[in-house]
Design a protein around this motif. Structure first.
Motif, mmCIF file in Angstrom:
data_model
loop_
_atom_site.group_PDB
_atom_site.id
_atom_site.type_symbol
_atom_site.label_atom_id
_atom_site.label_comp_id
_atom_site.label_asym_id
_atom_site.label_seq_id
_atom_site.Cartn_x
_atom_site.Cartn_y
_atom_site.Cartn_z
ATOM 1 N N LEU A 143 -40.120 12.987 -0.066
ATOM 2 C CA LEU A 143 -40.758 13.643 1.541
ATOM 3 C C LEU A 143 -41.885 13.311 1.284
ATOM 4 O O LEU A 143 -42.594 12.946 0.427
ATOM 5 N N ALA A 144 -43.127 13.333 2.563
ATOM 6 C CA ALA A 144 -44.256 13.294 2.780
ATOM 7 C C ALA A 144 -44.670 13.921 2.818
ATOM 8 O O ALA A 144 -44.589 15.184 3.180
ATOM 9 N N SER A 152 -41.182 20.321 0.513
ATOM 10 C CA SER A 152 -42.235 19.422 1.169
ATOM 11 C C SER A 152 -43.619 20.792 0.197
ATOM 12 O O SER A 152 -44.402 21.567 0.356
ATOM 13 N N ASN A 190 -37.486 17.086 9.233
ATOM 14 C CA ASN A 190 -35.957 15.853 9.314
ATOM 15 C C ASN A 190 -36.000 14.479 9.447
ATOM 16 O O ASN A 190 -36.447 13.480 9.238
ATOM 17 N N ASN A 239 -39.701 12.763 8.461
ATOM 18 C CA ASN A 239 -39.180 12.379 6.976
ATOM 19 C C ASN A 239 -38.160 11.184 7.405
ATOM 20 O O ASN A 239 -38.545 10.114 6.549
ATOM 21 N N ASP A 240 -37.239 11.065 7.323
ATOM 22 C CA ASP A 240 -36.394 10.463 8.535
ATOM 23 C C ASP A 240 -36.854 9.048 8.690
ATOM 24 O O ASP A 240 -36.273 7.422 8.655
ATOM 25 N N THR A 274 -39.449 6.563 6.550
ATOM 26 C CA THR A 274 -38.070 6.230 5.272
ATOM 27 C C THR A 274 -37.243 4.907 6.424
ATOM 28 O O THR A 274 -37.767 3.911 6.239
#
Length: 323
Positions: free
Chosen positions: A3-4, A33, A114, A117-118, A121
């Motif tokens: 996770l960022a 996080s 969500n 982060n998604d 990526t």
């Protein structure tokens, strides 16, 4: 998926800061996080009320464990929002390779983390993508035939980026303006508006009339032909339209009717092409809320100002009016 880290920038608005943190806390990924909170100090000429508010903010951020871990970076002196964000984002993104950034006056969807982060990526290796946005305030979601869209202007309220993109950030407004002009991108910078809205903001930054990191980040996006990903239905809402707002240009809450998406965003890889409908909606929105009606004469004057250096305009005025 790693996770960022999240970076929150605060100052002297305890009520708004708490609302922002509470909405962040409602995110499922908050418990997984890392959160870094930057607290700016009061100005030298701050009133007692402003000092008290700043102290109250420092209490609010310590009220609970808002995320898995919370690190507080406090300043005793005032650095200003622009300097704080530039330094804070740089420090964290250089260390972690990616970052999620939030200001202290934003309500977040419980699916905000969500999506951030998604998306980070999914588009990690696509150099066409500058950042991930969340604040879709100008475009009705029903007009976008997708769950997400790409747009030329990056978000500045609740957003995310990578170190590869932030390295492009041009902090010098003079350099940014010169590059835009030399690349013949001033019209793109203003999205074809009949008024050089962003150009004037950048010139105000050069003149020291404003201090905005966001106008420089926006210029960076145009200079390098980068796009940002947004959800069709907003995942954040600006709640900073109050009378004592430091950086809002208007107390008109033009997104008060904005409905935050409470459902997950379904992501899929899309070709990185700007959504023309979004551009049209953005132009219509700014013409309604920010751009004054233009006479033909004024339109010509504003157009000339975009391409003629200020010093030559001043020489012309001096000669014309015999100053």
């Amino acid at each position: 998926m790693k996770l960022a880290p999240i970076v929150l920038f605060t100052y002297n608005r305890p009520v708004l800061t708490k609302s922002t943190l509470e909405s962040l806390y409602q995110n499922k990924l908050a418990t997984e996080s890392e959160l870094f909170i930057y607290v700016d100090g009061p100005k030298q000429d701050a009133t007692q009320k402003q000092i008290d508010n700043n102290n109250e903010v420092r209490k609010v951020i310590r009220e609970k464990n808002w995320c898995k871990s919370v690190k507080i970076i406090e300043s005793s002196e005032n650095n200003g929002l622009a300097k704080s964000i530039i330094k804070g984002v740089t420090d964290i993104v250089n260390q972690y390779g990616k970052v999620i950034v939030i200001e202290d006056d934003v309500l977040l969807s419980p699916h905000f983390l969500n999506f951030m982060n998604d998306s980070l990526t999914l588009y990690n290796d696509n150099n066409k993508v500058l950042s991930i946005g969340s604040w879709s305030y100008f475009c009705p979601p029903e007009k976008i035939n997708s769950s997400t869209y790409f747009f030329r202007f990056p978000d500045c309220k609740g957003w995310a980026t990578w170190d590869r993109a932030w390295k492009l950030f041009e902090p010098d407004p003079n350099v940014a303006f010169r590059k835009l002009k030399n690349l013949n991108k001033l019209n793109d910078f203003n999205a074809g508006l009949p008024f050089p809205y962003f150009t004037n903001m950048l010139k105000d930054q050069i003149a020291g009339k404003i201090n905005s990191w966001a106008i420089r980040w926006t210029a960076t996006a145009i200079i390098y032909d980068k796009l940002s990903l947004f959800p069709a239905q907003t995942l954040s809402k600006d709640i900073g339209f109050v009378e004592d707002a430091t950086h809002e240009s208007s107390t008109e809450d033009y997104n008060k009717e904005l409905i935050i998406n409470l459902n997950p965003i379904i992501l899929k890889t899309e070709e990185v092409i700007e959504n023309t409908i979004a551009v049209g909606e953005w132009k219509s929105f700014y013409l309604r809320h920010f751009i004054p009606p233009l006479t033909l004469e004024r339109s010509i004057r504003e157009g000339i100002k975009m391409f003629v250096p200020d010093k030559f305009i001043q020489i012309y005025r001096d000669i014309r009016y015999k100053k």
